[in-house]
Design an enzyme around this catalytic site. Structure first.
Site, PDB file in Angstrom:
ATOM      1  N   GLY A  78     -16.468  -7.232   5.287  1.00  0.00           N
ATOM      2  CA  GLY A  78     -16.529  -7.390   3.918  1.00  0.00           C
ATOM      3  C   GLY A  78     -14.977  -7.634   3.678  1.00  0.00           C
ATOM      4  N   GLY A  80     -12.343  -6.884  -0.293  1.00  0.00           N
ATOM      5  CA  GLY A  80     -12.316  -6.159  -1.733  1.00  0.00           C
ATOM      6  C   GLY A  80     -10.814  -6.282  -2.222  1.00  0.00           C
ATOM      7  N   GLY A  81     -10.674  -5.564  -3.066  1.00  0.00           N
ATOM      8  CA  GLY A  81      -9.382  -5.903  -3.807  1.00  0.00           C
ATOM      9  C   GLY A  81      -8.317  -5.029  -3.161  1.00  0.00           C
ATOM     10  N   MET A  82      -8.577  -4.160  -2.285  1.00  0.00           N
ATOM     11  CA  MET A  82      -7.585  -3.434  -1.551  1.00  0.00           C
ATOM     12  C   MET A  82      -7.340  -4.046  -0.111  1.00  0.00           C
ATOM     13  SD  MET A  82      -6.076  -0.662  -2.467  1.00  0.00           S
ATOM     14  CE  MET A  82      -5.781   0.049  -0.668  1.00  0.00           C
ATOM     15  N   THR A  84      -9.316  -5.898   3.495  1.00  0.00           N
ATOM     16  CA  THR A  84     -10.608  -6.775   4.115  1.00  0.00           C
ATOM     17  C   THR A  84     -10.940  -6.046   5.502  1.00  0.00           C
ATOM     18  OG1 THR A  84      -9.828  -8.884   3.796  1.00  0.00           O
ATOM     19  CG2 THR A  84     -11.553  -8.880   5.425  1.00  0.00           C
ATOM     20  N   VAL A  85     -12.379  -5.747   5.726  1.00  0.00           N
ATOM     21  CA  VAL A  85     -12.646  -4.759   6.666  1.00  0.00           C
ATOM     22  C   VAL A  85     -13.416  -5.812   7.952  1.00  0.00           C
ATOM     23  CG1 VAL A  85     -14.329  -2.965   7.145  1.00  0.00           C
ATOM     24  CG2 VAL A  85     -13.357  -2.944   5.132  1.00  0.00           C
ATOM     25  N   LYS A 106      -9.749  -1.881   8.822  1.00  0.00           N
ATOM     26  CA  LYS A 106      -9.420  -2.371   7.334  1.00  0.00           C
ATOM     27  C   LYS A 106      -7.930  -2.645   7.126  1.00  0.00           C
ATOM     28  CE  LYS A 106     -10.114  -1.452   2.445  1.00  0.00           C
ATOM     29  NZ  LYS A 106     -10.943  -0.819   1.431  1.00  0.00           N
ATOM     30  N   ASP A 204     -11.502   6.853  -5.181  1.00  0.00           N
ATOM     31  CA  ASP A 204     -12.091   5.685  -5.194  1.00  0.00           C
ATOM     32  C   ASP A 204     -13.759   5.787  -4.781  1.00  0.00           C
ATOM     33  OD1 ASP A 204     -12.311   2.947  -6.129  1.00  0.00           O
ATOM     34  OD2 ASP A 204     -12.021   1.988  -4.089  1.00  0.00           O
TER      35      ASP A 204
END
Length: 303
Positions: A78, A80-82, A84-85, A106, A204
């Site tokens: 997945g 996100g803004g921070m 990629t995992v 991550k 978060d």
């Protein structure tokens, strides 16, 4: 715990002196604190690589290699803004992990590292996160930086947990039954208590960062990697609010110290959303979301 806190204090003092223009060499800090030599060397080496690459203006385009340190990178899980995992596998025993152990890797987007003060805080939060060992918290094993094609890739190795996020659960149910909502709230609160006991703050908490496993264990993940986006990053192309700000406590908008209370605020918003199927602070645009947090009181769910 005391040793981790002391390391954080030493690094904070050095970064504050650096921002004031005081030229204190890393070698001097290491010489003054030989008991922390390994951790200090890792921090200063990563920071040096980061400074050199950011100065060259090459931090946005990047690729993730097949290996990061002792880990082999496998499929993407997945993004996100921070960051990629990825699912990863330990190839060489490290941090108490045997070969072939599955981990979640991550990789933080390099441009995120350019935010003023992000890297020192991030490093400290991760070091604190590594001390948290609780059944309701996804374990953080490792943290490092590798330079790939001239770009610093900052990554975390975390416990690999199979499960569904609370966002997935909301998508299936619309709203979560009261009994399950109460159980989720209790287990998340226990995980947060363990995080706060180590001097860390999650920052978060949201449905995407809470897993429910097949045996119904609730696991809080992504400890310590949050940051508050600025207004330009808070909007998607269609103008809808994006990211974590709908769960952010008012103090996260005000440039003040963020403590454990911010996580409890986020937990309250999360439970409201689970119970009602609606986030009470979702608005169009950054300013409207911020105003809602600071000035508005959500209606009672019974209404």
């Amino acid at each position: 715990m005391a040793e981790d806190s002391r390391l954080g204090d030493v690094l904070d003092a050095w970064h504050e002196a650096r921002e004031r223009g005081e030229a204190i060499e890393p070698e001097t800090v290491i010489r003054l604190h030989p008991e922390m030599k390994e951790d200090l060397l890792r921090h200063f080496t990563a920071l040096d690589a980061l400074d050199r690459v950011l100065a060259a203006g090459r931090a946005r385009g990047y690729r993730v290699p097949e290996h990061l340190g002792p880990y082999r990178v496998q499929e993407e899980l997945g993004a996100g803004g921070m960051g990629t995992v990825f699912r990863g596998v330990v190839e060489e025993p490290t941090n108490g992990l045997s070969a072939d152990t599955e981990v979640a890797l991550k990789v933080v987007h390099p441009h995120v590292l350019q935010s003023k003060g992000f890297f020192p805080r991030f490093h400290r939060e991760i070091d604190l996160g590594r001390t948290v060992d609780h059944p309701n918290v996804v374990k953080t094993y490792d943290f490092d930086v590798e330079v790939v094609d001239g770009v610093p890739l900052c990554y975390l190795a975390m416990e690999y947990v199979e499960g569904r996020t609370l966002r997935d659960l909301l998508g299936d149910l619309g709203a979560v039954p009261e009994g399950l909502t109460r159980e989720i709230g209790q287990q998340v609160a226990e995980g947060l208590a363990a995080i706060h006991a180590q001097g860390a703050v999650h920052r978060d908490l949201k449905p995407e960062n809470v897993l429910i496993t097949r045996d119904h264990r609730i696991r809080v993940m992504d400890l310590g990697v949050a940051r508050l986006p600025d207004a330009s990053e808070a909007l998607t192309q269609d103008g809808q609010f994006a990211g974590s700000l709908v769960y952010a406590a008012p103090e996260q908008f005000q440039g003040v110290e963020v403590g454990p209370a911010a996580d409890l605020y986020a937990l309250g918003v999360l439970l409201y959303e689970l119970a009602s199927g609606t986030n009470p602070f979702r608005r169009d645009g950054f300013a409207a979301v911020m105003q809602a947090h600071v000035e508005e009181t959500p209606p009672r769910i019974s209404e």
